[in-house]
Design an enzyme around this catalytic site. Structure first.
Site, PDB file in Angstrom:
ATOM      1  N   THR A   1      -6.377 -13.584  -7.977  1.00  0.00           N
ATOM      2  CA  THR A   1      -5.525 -14.525  -7.240  1.00  0.00           C
ATOM      3  C   THR A   1      -5.643 -14.273  -5.738  1.00  0.00           C
ATOM      4  OG1 THR A   1      -4.016 -14.549  -9.114  1.00  0.00           O
ATOM      5  CG2 THR A   1      -3.188 -15.487  -7.086  1.00  0.00           C
TER       6      THR A   1
ATOM      7  N   GLU B   1      -1.928  -7.338  -1.240  1.00  0.00           N
ATOM      8  CA  GLU B   1      -1.792  -6.083  -2.011  1.00  0.00           C
ATOM      9  C   GLU B   1      -2.239  -6.410  -3.425  1.00  0.00           C
ATOM     10  OE1 GLU B   1      -1.265  -3.318  -0.788  1.00  0.00           O
ATOM     11  OE2 GLU B   1      -0.123  -3.592   1.045  1.00  0.00           O
TER      12      GLU B   1
ATOM     13  N   LYS C   1       8.266 -16.856  -3.053  1.00  0.00           N
ATOM     14  CA  LYS C   1       8.154 -17.343  -4.440  1.00  0.00           C
ATOM     15  C   LYS C   1       8.056 -16.149  -5.389  1.00  0.00           C
ATOM     16  CE  LYS C   1       4.491 -18.472  -6.900  1.00  0.00           C
ATOM     17  NZ  LYS C   1       4.948 -17.972  -8.206  1.00  0.00           N
TER      18      LYS C   1
ATOM     19  N   GLY D   1      -0.316  -9.144  -5.986  1.00  0.00           N
ATOM     20  CA  GLY D   1      -0.711  -9.649  -7.303  1.00  0.00           C
ATOM     21  C   GLY D   1      -2.132  -9.222  -7.610  1.00  0.00           C
ATOM     22  N   SER D   2      -2.780  -9.998  -8.465  1.00  0.00           N
ATOM     23  CA  SER D   2      -4.109  -9.591  -8.934  1.00  0.00           C
ATOM     24  C   SER D   2      -5.187  -9.883  -7.887  1.00  0.00           C
ATOM     25  CB  SER D   2      -4.434 -10.340 -10.224  1.00  0.00           C
ATOM     26  OG  SER D   2      -4.489 -11.714  -9.959  1.00  0.00           O
TER      27      SER D   2
ATOM     28  N   GLU E   1      -9.001  -2.783 -14.936  1.00  0.00           N
ATOM     29  CA  GLU E   1      -7.589  -2.423 -14.771  1.00  0.00           C
ATOM     30  C   GLU E   1      -6.844  -2.829 -16.032  1.00  0.00           C
ATOM     31  OE1 GLU E   1      -5.169  -4.845 -12.109  1.00  0.00           O
ATOM     32  OE2 GLU E   1      -4.030  -3.083 -11.509  1.00  0.00           O
TER      33      GLU E   1
ATOM     34  N   CYS F   1       0.634  -1.094  -9.989  1.00  0.00           N
ATOM     35  CA  CYS F   1      -0.661  -1.198  -9.313  1.00  0.00           C
ATOM     36  C   CYS F   1      -1.251   0.178  -9.059  1.00  0.00           C
ATOM     37  CB  CYS F   1      -0.521  -1.974  -8.009  1.00  0.00           C
ATOM     38  SG  CYS F   1       0.744  -1.321  -6.916  1.00  0.00           S
TER      39      CYS F   1
HETATM   40  P1  NAD Z   1      -0.962 -12.752 -10.391  1.00  0.00           P
HETATM   41  O1  NAD Z   1      -1.997 -12.678  -9.338  1.00  0.00           O
HETATM   42  O2  NAD Z   1      -1.253 -13.439 -11.658  1.00  0.00           O
HETATM   43  O3  NAD Z   1       0.369 -13.437  -9.843  1.00  0.00           O
HETATM   44  C1  NAD Z   1       1.045 -12.975  -8.689  1.00  0.00           C
HETATM   45  C2  NAD Z   1       1.798 -14.135  -8.069  1.00  0.00           C
HETATM   46  O4  NAD Z   1       0.858 -15.115  -7.613  1.00  0.00           O
HETATM   47  C3  NAD Z   1       2.759 -14.856  -8.992  1.00  0.00           C
HETATM   48  O5  NAD Z   1       3.921 -15.187  -8.261  1.00  0.00           O
HETATM   49  C4  NAD Z   1       1.977 -16.111  -9.361  1.00  0.00           C
HETATM   50  O6  NAD Z   1       2.809 -17.196  -9.719  1.00  0.00           O
HETATM   51  C5  NAD Z   1       1.222 -16.403  -8.081  1.00  0.00           C
HETATM   52  N1  NAD Z   1      -0.006 -17.182  -8.229  1.00  0.00           N
HETATM   53  C6  NAD Z   1      -0.757 -17.374  -9.343  1.00  0.00           C
HETATM   54  N2  NAD Z   1      -1.845 -18.132  -9.065  1.00  0.00           N
HETATM   55  C7  NAD Z   1      -1.791 -18.403  -7.740  1.00  0.00           C
HETATM   56  C8  NAD Z   1      -2.654 -19.102  -6.834  1.00  0.00           C
HETATM   57  N3  NAD Z   1      -3.782 -19.698  -7.239  1.00  0.00           N
HETATM   58  N4  NAD Z   1      -2.315 -19.167  -5.532  1.00  0.00           N
HETATM   59  C9  NAD Z   1      -1.183 -18.549  -5.085  1.00  0.00           C
HETATM   60  N5  NAD Z   1      -0.336 -17.880  -5.896  1.00  0.00           N
HETATM   61  C10 NAD Z   1      -0.629 -17.791  -7.208  1.00  0.00           C
HETATM   62  O7  NAD Z   1      -0.530 -11.218 -10.625  1.00  0.00           O
HETATM   63  P2  NAD Z   1       0.482 -10.657 -11.702  1.00  0.00           P
HETATM   64  O8  NAD Z   1      -0.175 -10.756 -13.042  1.00  0.00           O
HETATM   65  O9  NAD Z   1       1.822 -11.261 -11.482  1.00  0.00           O
HETATM   66  O10 NAD Z   1       0.561  -9.114 -11.271  1.00  0.00           O
HETATM   67  C11 NAD Z   1      -0.275  -8.130 -11.763  1.00  0.00           C
HETATM   68  C12 NAD Z   1      -1.320  -7.752 -10.741  1.00  0.00           C
HETATM   69  O11 NAD Z   1      -0.681  -7.433  -9.501  1.00  0.00           O
HETATM   70  C13 NAD Z   1      -2.099  -6.494 -11.101  1.00  0.00           C
HETATM   71  O12 NAD Z   1      -3.461  -6.695 -10.832  1.00  0.00           O
HETATM   72  C14 NAD Z   1      -1.529  -5.430 -10.174  1.00  0.00           C
HETATM   73  O13 NAD Z   1      -2.397  -4.352  -9.921  1.00  0.00           O
HETATM   74  C15 NAD Z   1      -1.229  -6.224  -8.970  1.00  0.00           C
HETATM   75  N6  NAD Z   1      -0.219  -5.550  -8.146  1.00  0.00           N
HETATM   76  C16 NAD Z   1      -0.612  -5.018  -6.947  1.00  0.00           C
HETATM   77  C17 NAD Z   1       0.300  -4.330  -6.167  1.00  0.00           C
HETATM   78  C18 NAD Z   1      -0.084  -3.721  -4.840  1.00  0.00           C
HETATM   79  O14 NAD Z   1       0.811  -3.399  -4.063  1.00  0.00           O
HETATM   80  N7  NAD Z   1      -1.347  -3.558  -4.530  1.00  0.00           N
HETATM   81  C19 NAD Z   1       1.618  -4.198  -6.606  1.00  0.00           C
HETATM   82  C20 NAD Z   1       1.973  -4.765  -7.823  1.00  0.00           C
HETATM   83  C21 NAD Z   1       1.042  -5.452  -8.578  1.00  0.00           C
END
Ligand code: NAD
Length: 474
Positions: free
Chosen positions: A224, A242, A169, A220-221, A374, A276
């Site tokens: 989440t 990650e 997704k 992602g964050s 962050e 990130c």
């Molecule tokens: P996010 O957590 O809001 O969303 C990431 C993904 O999760 C999206 O596809 C979203 O639709 C989905 N999602 C949202 N709520 C969910 C839930 N309850 N259950 C399952 N999936 C859900 O993150 P973002 O705002 O898209 O990305 C930014 C964050 O990602 C920052 O904190 C950044 O540091 C982190 N990030 C980490 C890495 C790494 O490798 N460690 C790399 C890139 C980004």
């Protein structure tokens, strides 16, 4: 003109009649529509992945490698179209978008060369014990909006190589380039091995909790990530997370001010700070603080913020409105708190597009929100330190532990400091370099498990130990 994009389910490009708009963050115009999927489409994708798993998991690894290498080549051959599309949905300047597309092709190619060989645990007169790795099954991949193509491909390639099948997704903000890749690769990937479906954030928990998905790989964050861990606990799904970071860069007094200024700038401001592993806190030794902070601000004044599709743009917009408002809120907090700005901090930018002026803060306190949280935007706090011990403690004073950097001519000293940092990656005199052969993952609340390299590949497998008793009487 906005274009409609389809999902890839069971080898077919499909739509369902419900649509979500995708917006260009540089001008807020709708540039595409993608299917808004829910349980029904997810069930179909998971069933296809389950069917495909039966044969794909038994397909010789050399044949799986070949398919992955074809994907790598297709991405490279279509790089021109893909990077332009990526800029239009994500905002990053063309050169950086090109870097992401070519980088994704290279990462996929490099990962295809990995192998998980059997390990002999014991080969004695009485017993032969061997560990083999078996694929976990159907993987659910969930991806963010900052590096949508790279993050998708770094999940798809190792899942496929290990013998798993995947339902991926993309972020609802940045699904277009990934869906275009789906269309391009669909004829070289057996039906059901890779499925890509789009939906709002609400599709995420349906994936996490789906009873026929065996593993979640998520980027992602941290917030989440915690929800995913909770959702996946019902049936003990395997998880790789990650997550966020608040990386510290430490600049020692022997660093060359002019040379390091430019690199420090880009370590924070590439992709408008939405990385990130961007440098999110920069600690500079007091002996060179004034000169280096001035040099960074001077360099920043020459960098153009604008539409990533325009030639000469160095930093693009923030990818989406919610994140844009969060970054503005952090800048406002710094203003309200009376912190000193070396650059930026003017009244809120207005106009079309989610543009934030490059902002550099002069020695805010350790408990400032811009230091403790962050920021994920083009705002860089510079802080002064006087002793090694003090700066290591300040760098480690975070719930995150993703990466960090040390800048010094004395690389032995750099390594000694690196070994005391509580993070998964530390760079000495460079930044943002990720190797397809080295595990990448966070300590503390920056993650769980790793991607890349043999350790990343193992995350898609279970170990199975087979023991043969040689002198048994049966
Ligand atoms: P996010 O957590 O809001 O969303 C990431 C993904 O999760 C999206 O596809 C979203 O639709 C989905 N999602 C949202 N709520 C969910 C839930 N309850 N259950 C399952 N999936 C859900 O993150 P973002 O705002 O898209 O990305 C930014 C964050 O990602 C920052 O904190 C950044 O540091 C982190 N990030 C980490 C890495 C790494 O490798 N460690 C790399 C890139 C980004």
């Amino acid at each position: 003109m906005a274009k409609d994009y389809s999902n890839l389910i069971d080898g077919e490009m499909t739509t369902n009649g419900d649509w979500m708009d995708v917006v260009n963050p540089a001008n807020e115009e709708v540039i595409g529509r993608v299917p808004a999927c829910g349980k029904e489409e997810l069930d179909r994708a998971v069933a296809a992945a389950r069917r495909a798993f039966k044969t794909w998991s038994k397909t010789p690894i050399e044949d799986r490698r070949e398919v992955i290498q074809k994907i790598s080549a297709i991405i490279k051959d279509n790089a021109d179209e893909l990077f332009r599309l990526l800029t239009s949905e994500q905002g990053k300047p063309h050169a950086q978008a090109q870097g992401e597309i070519i980088g994704a092709s290279m990462m996929v190619g490099a990962q295809s060369t990995l192998s998980l060989d059997d390990v002999i645990n014991e080969d004695s007169e009485t017993r032969l014990s061997r560990t083999r790795r078996v694929p976990v099954g159907v993987v659910g991949g969930i991806v963010p909006w900052n590096f949508p193509v790279m993050m998708a491909m770094q999940k798809i390639a190792p899942a496929m190589l290990s013998g798993c099948t995947i339902v991926l997704k993309p972020s609802p903000f940045t699904p277009l380039a990934t869906l275009r890749i789906a269309e391009l690769i669909k004829d070289v990937v057996p039906a059901g091995v890779v499925n890509i479906i789009t939906g709002e954030d609400t599709l995420g928990p349906l994936i996490t909790e789906h009873p026929d998905i065996d593993k979640i790989t998520f980027t992602g964050s941290t917030a989440t990530g915690k929800k995913i861990m909770e959702g996946a606990s019902a049936d003990l799904k395997r998880i790789t997370l990650e997550l966020g970071g608040n990386d510290a860069s430490i600049v020692l007094p022997d660093a060359d001010v002019e040379k390091v200024a430019e690199q420090l700038f880009w370590s924070s401001f590439s992709n408008a700070g939405q990385i990130c592993v961007a440098a999110k806190r920069i600690y500079i030794h007091e002996d060179i603080y004034d000169d280096l902070s001035k040099a960074i601000a001077e360099y920043a004044k020459g960098v153009v913020v604008g539409d990533g599709a325009q030639q000469g743009t160095g930093v693009g917009p923030i990818q989406n409105k919610k994140q844009y408002e969060r970054v503005l809120e952090l800048i406002q907090d710094a203003k309200d708190s009376g912190y000193k700005f070396l650059l930026g901090g003017e009244d809120d930018p207005s106009g079309t597009g989610y543009f934030v002026p490059l902002t550099i803060l002069d020695n805010p306190p350790e408990d400032a929100r811009i230091v403790a949280e962050e920021q994920f935007g083009p705002v860089m706090p510079l802080m002064k330190f006087s002793s090694e011990e003090e700066v290591i403690a300040r760098a480690n004073n975070s719930e995150y532990g993703l990466a960090g950097a040390v800048w010094t001519k004395d690389t032995d000293k750099g390594v000694r400091i690196a070994e005391q940092l509580e993070t998964g990656t530390v760079w000495i005199n460079e930044y943002l370099h990720l190797s397809p052969f080295a595990p990448f993952g966070g300590h503390k609340q920056s993650g769980f498990g790793a991607e890349y390299g043999i350790e990343g590949l193992k995350e898609f497998t279970y170990p199975q130990v087979i023991t043969v008793k040689k002198d048994a009487v049966v």
